[in-house]
Design an enzyme around this catalytic site. Structure first.
Site, PDB file in Angstrom:
ATOM      1  N   LYS A  22       1.930  33.984  33.411  1.00  0.00           N
ATOM      2  CA  LYS A  22       0.552  33.682  33.008  1.00  0.00           C
ATOM      3  C   LYS A  22       0.296  32.177  33.005  1.00  0.00           C
ATOM      4  O   LYS A  22      -0.735  31.708  33.484  1.00  0.00           O
ATOM      5  CB  LYS A  22       0.304  34.267  31.605  1.00  0.00           C
ATOM      6  N   ASN A  23       1.258  31.425  32.476  1.00  0.00           N
ATOM      7  CA  ASN A  23       1.037  29.976  32.325  1.00  0.00           C
ATOM      8  C   ASN A  23       1.095  29.222  33.644  1.00  0.00           C
ATOM      9  O   ASN A  23       0.769  28.046  33.694  1.00  0.00           O
ATOM     10  CB  ASN A  23       2.035  29.383  31.336  1.00  0.00           C
ATOM     11  N   ARG A  93      -7.851  28.673  25.353  1.00  0.00           N
ATOM     12  CA  ARG A  93      -7.809  27.227  25.408  1.00  0.00           C
ATOM     13  C   ARG A  93      -7.557  26.705  26.830  1.00  0.00           C
ATOM     14  O   ARG A  93      -8.023  25.628  27.198  1.00  0.00           O
ATOM     15  CB  ARG A  93      -6.690  26.772  24.471  1.00  0.00           C
ATOM     16  N   CYS A 117      -7.482  26.549  15.910  1.00  0.00           N
ATOM     17  CA  CYS A 117      -6.470  27.405  16.500  1.00  0.00           C
ATOM     18  C   CYS A 117      -5.387  27.712  15.484  1.00  0.00           C
ATOM     19  O   CYS A 117      -4.974  26.841  14.733  1.00  0.00           O
ATOM     20  CB  CYS A 117      -5.873  26.714  17.701  1.00  0.00           C
ATOM     21  N   ARG A 122      -3.997  21.491  18.079  1.00  0.00           N
ATOM     22  CA  ARG A 122      -3.979  21.477  19.535  1.00  0.00           C
ATOM     23  C   ARG A 122      -5.149  20.722  20.163  1.00  0.00           C
ATOM     24  O   ARG A 122      -6.006  21.302  20.826  1.00  0.00           O
ATOM     25  CB  ARG A 122      -3.926  22.901  20.080  1.00  0.00           C
ATOM     26  N   ASP A 311       7.640  28.857  22.965  1.00  0.00           N
ATOM     27  CA  ASP A 311       7.143  30.216  23.217  1.00  0.00           C
ATOM     28  C   ASP A 311       8.223  31.289  23.050  1.00  0.00           C
ATOM     29  O   ASP A 311       7.926  32.482  23.146  1.00  0.00           O
ATOM     30  CB  ASP A 311       6.523  30.307  24.620  1.00  0.00           C
ATOM     31  N   ILE A 333       7.082  21.494  18.337  1.00  0.00           N
ATOM     32  CA  ILE A 333       5.935  21.381  19.261  1.00  0.00           C
ATOM     33  C   ILE A 333       4.623  21.634  18.541  1.00  0.00           C
ATOM     34  O   ILE A 333       3.671  20.870  18.663  1.00  0.00           O
ATOM     35  CB  ILE A 333       6.077  22.368  20.450  1.00  0.00           C
ATOM     36  N   ARG A 403      -3.031  39.472  25.777  1.00  0.00           N
ATOM     37  CA  ARG A 403      -3.410  38.222  26.439  1.00  0.00           C
ATOM     38  C   ARG A 403      -2.338  37.772  27.421  1.00  0.00           C
ATOM     39  O   ARG A 403      -2.655  37.111  28.411  1.00  0.00           O
ATOM     40  CB  ARG A 403      -3.612  37.106  25.400  1.00  0.00           C
TER      41      ARG A 403
HETATM   42  C1  UD1 Z   1       1.214  25.160  26.986  1.00  0.00           C
HETATM   43  C2  UD1 Z   1       1.409  26.645  27.163  1.00  0.00           C
HETATM   44  C3  UD1 Z   1       1.840  27.281  25.834  1.00  0.00           C
HETATM   45  C4  UD1 Z   1       3.058  26.561  25.264  1.00  0.00           C
HETATM   46  C5  UD1 Z   1       2.831  25.055  25.198  1.00  0.00           C
HETATM   47  C6  UD1 Z   1       4.070  24.289  24.809  1.00  0.00           C
HETATM   48  C7  UD1 Z   1      -0.194  27.155  28.911  1.00  0.00           C
HETATM   49  C8  UD1 Z   1      -1.460  27.813  29.280  1.00  0.00           C
HETATM   50  N1  UD1 Z   1       0.156  27.224  27.615  1.00  0.00           N
HETATM   51  O1  UD1 Z   1       0.155  24.971  26.057  1.00  0.00           O
HETATM   52  O2  UD1 Z   1       2.151  28.643  26.082  1.00  0.00           O
HETATM   53  O3  UD1 Z   1       3.295  27.029  23.964  1.00  0.00           O
HETATM   54  O4  UD1 Z   1       2.417  24.574  26.501  1.00  0.00           O
HETATM   55  O5  UD1 Z   1       5.119  24.563  25.660  1.00  0.00           O
HETATM   56  O6  UD1 Z   1       0.531  26.645  29.742  1.00  0.00           O
HETATM   57  N2  UD1 Z   1      -1.211  17.727  22.320  1.00  0.00           N
HETATM   58  C9  UD1 Z   1      -1.952  16.658  21.855  1.00  0.00           C
HETATM   59  N3  UD1 Z   1      -3.000  16.210  22.612  1.00  0.00           N
HETATM   60  C10 UD1 Z   1      -3.321  16.786  23.814  1.00  0.00           C
HETATM   61  C11 UD1 Z   1      -2.552  17.871  24.278  1.00  0.00           C
HETATM   62  C12 UD1 Z   1      -1.497  18.333  23.504  1.00  0.00           C
HETATM   63  O7  UD1 Z   1      -1.692  16.119  20.782  1.00  0.00           O
HETATM   64  O8  UD1 Z   1      -4.283  16.329  24.455  1.00  0.00           O
HETATM   65  C13 UD1 Z   1      -0.064  18.233  21.509  1.00  0.00           C
HETATM   66  C14 UD1 Z   1      -0.258  19.664  21.054  1.00  0.00           C
HETATM   67  O9  UD1 Z   1      -1.015  19.724  19.869  1.00  0.00           O
HETATM   68  C15 UD1 Z   1       1.177  20.091  20.869  1.00  0.00           C
HETATM   69  C16 UD1 Z   1       1.917  19.361  21.983  1.00  0.00           C
HETATM   70  O10 UD1 Z   1       1.068  18.270  22.342  1.00  0.00           O
HETATM   71  O11 UD1 Z   1       1.669  19.618  19.630  1.00  0.00           O
HETATM   72  C17 UD1 Z   1       2.214  20.191  23.210  1.00  0.00           C
HETATM   73  O12 UD1 Z   1       1.031  20.847  23.617  1.00  0.00           O
HETATM   74  P1  UD1 Z   1       0.767  21.232  25.134  1.00  0.00           P
HETATM   75  O13 UD1 Z   1       2.014  21.083  25.939  1.00  0.00           O
HETATM   76  O14 UD1 Z   1      -0.436  20.518  25.611  1.00  0.00           O
HETATM   77  O15 UD1 Z   1       0.421  22.777  25.006  1.00  0.00           O
HETATM   78  P2  UD1 Z   1      -0.556  23.567  25.937  1.00  0.00           P
HETATM   79  O16 UD1 Z   1      -0.569  22.919  27.280  1.00  0.00           O
HETATM   80  O17 UD1 Z   1      -1.828  23.822  25.249  1.00  0.00           O
END
Ligand code: UD1
Length: 445
Positions: A22-23, A93, A117, A122, A311, A333, A403
């Site tokens: 999915k990701n 998201r 969330c 996030r 995950d 994370i 999902r």
């Molecule tokens: C993706 C995955 C999710 C997985 C996560 C971490 C998808 C669709 N989802 O989510 O399944 O759990 O990676 O491996 O691929 N952060 C910030 N600012 C930002 C972006 C992120 O502070 O602009 C922080 C987040 O709050 C979190 C960390 O960075 O603490 C990692 O988040 P991120 O890797 O961005 O997660 P997703 O891409 O949303």
């Protein structure tokens, strides 16, 4: 809302086939917005998030044909709307992945800010700072993020940028945006997940010039336009890990087919360490069974790839309730990603939460209870706990699991689990493939 009823205590035995990731599918679908030509994607998992992403693309003006259930032919040649509406962003998201491609191709994009969330705040600040670095003007208008290229309808400008924190979708968004920027872009401290490399492979097939995806430094030479391509999505490493735990926690044995063991290396190593027998039968098949002497506890800390994935944290916690000794699970994370722990406690698990660590004392005989799924991976962990428990477990709100897991109950039944979906006639009609579209959903995973 649908529920799962599980009668625990069965040893799982047989073969299970892993679906597409999915990701990886979500960003690859968004990448189709970068070109007016057709992008054909195979091996998409048939899950709710993919249906949501398809709706998003259609809302924006793309045509999505499905010659087969798991194949999408996406043509974004008639885009009129440069925005992802709140109705869709609030449910998923990953809709923010439309921002990069729209901004890069049309010089403008508007996406609702993702709402609150359940697994932490996030934010998307790193995505936005990255776009600004490529010359975009980014602002907030009535709760929407609005981004514009430096000149109206013009291109972004390549640049060198460093992510303060590793972000998966942030890396993907910037990588997509940079493919059509003027000049060279270098992304430092980029995420290294296999899904990033998969997206880069698709982008390169479309004519992009991306190097280094899968390493912390990604280099992108901007090109003027991209074309159509055909691509097969990689197998889902989190579904693979979930089934490995299912075999171990039920004292069963499973052949897991259609996976990529190298993407699950750290999970395989961890499970072997706690006593699970795992054999790589070939490049795409794992044989997993619990060893006779039982499981032993071991600590784990979640970190960006290639370390232990957040995950898989909830599923690992379920397994540790069955292991001998004390295991400390540290989540680095996401904040607030232990909601499954209180549900497992209701099943008899001995878990103590303190800040971002959970201490599990095992083994415990779990007993069936009525529990509630709170997010995608938490739901999977409750299914695993239910499979190991004595008696009947009723899991509420399984739309979370829909999902991201393709027909998990069918796959589990086929290998001997006693699990059934109880449909809720009150919530309203079911949609495609029996996947329910609940009125209110949240957006984790
Ligand atoms: C993706 C995955 C999710 C997985 C996560 C971490 C998808 C669709 N989802 O989510 O399944 O759990 O990676 O491996 O691929 N952060 C910030 N600012 C930002 C972006 C992120 O502070 O602009 C922080 C987040 O709050 C979190 C960390 O960075 O603490 C990692 O988040 P991120 O890797 O961005 O997660 P997703 O891409 O949303």
């Amino acid at each position: 809302m649908d529920k799962f009823r599980i009668k625990g205590g069965r040893h799982l035995r047989g073969r299970v086939t892993i679906s597409g990731a999915k990701n990886s599918a979500l960003p690859c679908m968004a990448a189709a917005l970068l070109t007016s030509e057709t992008v054909i994607l195979h091996n998409l998992p048939y899950v709710r998030d993919i249906i949501t992403q398809r709706r998003l693309l259609e809302d924006i003006g793309a045509t999505v044909l499905m010659p087969e259930l798991r194949t999408h032919k996406i043509t974004a040649d008639n885009i009129e709307l440069f925005e992802a509406p709140y109705e869709l962003v609030k449910t998923m998201r990953a809709s923010v992945l439309a921002l990069g491609p729209l901004l890069a191709r049309f010089g403008k994009a508007r996406v609702s800010l993702p709402g609150g969330c359940a697994i932490g705040t996030r934010p998307i600040d790193l995505h936005l700072a990255g776009f600004e670095h490529l010359g975009a003007e980014v602002g907030l208008e009535s709760g929407d993020v609005v981004a514009r290229a430096p000149k109206p309808g013009g291109r972004l400008l390549g640049g060198e940028l460093h992510f303060d924190k590793v972000t998966v979708t942030g890396t993907e968004n910037l990588m997509m945006a940079a493919t059509l920027a003027e000049g060279k872009t270098v992304l430092h401290n980029a995420a290294r997940e296999p899904e990033i490399a998969d997206l880069a492979e698709l982008l390169n097939k479309m004519g992009a010039r991306v190097r280094g995806a899968g390493t912390p430094t990604i280099q992108i030479e901007g090109v003027e336009s991209l074309g159509g391509a055909e691509h097969t999505i990689i197998p889902d490493r989190i579904e693979t890990g979930t089934f490995m735990v299912a075999a171990a926690i039920t004292n069963g044995e499973l052949e897991i087919k259609g996976c990529r063991p190298e993407h699950s290396a750290i999970v395989i190593a961890k499970l072997r360490e706690v006593g699970v027998e795992i054999e790589e039968l070939n490049q795409s098949t794992l044989y997993v069974r619990c060893c006779g002497s039982g499981l032993k506890a071991s600590d784990v800390t979640t970190e960006p790839h290639p370390r232990f994935p957040t995950d898989m944290q909830a599923q690992y916690m379920a397994l540790m309730t069955q292991a001998r000794g004390r295991s400390v699970i540290t989540e680095t994370i996401f904040e607030n990603r232990f909601m499954h722990a209180s549900e497992m406690q209701r099943m008899g698990a001995r878990i103590q939460i303190e800040g971002n660590t959970a201490t599990v004392e095992g083994p415990t005989q779990l007993t069936g209870a009525r529990v509630q799924a709170s997010d995608l991976r938490a739901s999977a962990s409750l299914v695993l706990a239910g499979l190991a428990a004595k008696g009947e477990t009723l899991i509420d709100r399984v739309y979370h699991i829909d999902r991201g897991y393709e027909k998990i109950e069918d796959k589990l039944c086929a290998v001997g689990a006693d699990i059934e979906r109880i449909r809720d006639s009150v919530t309203g009609p079911l949609t495609e493939g029996g996947i329910q579209n609940p009125e209110s959903r949240s957006q984790k995973g």
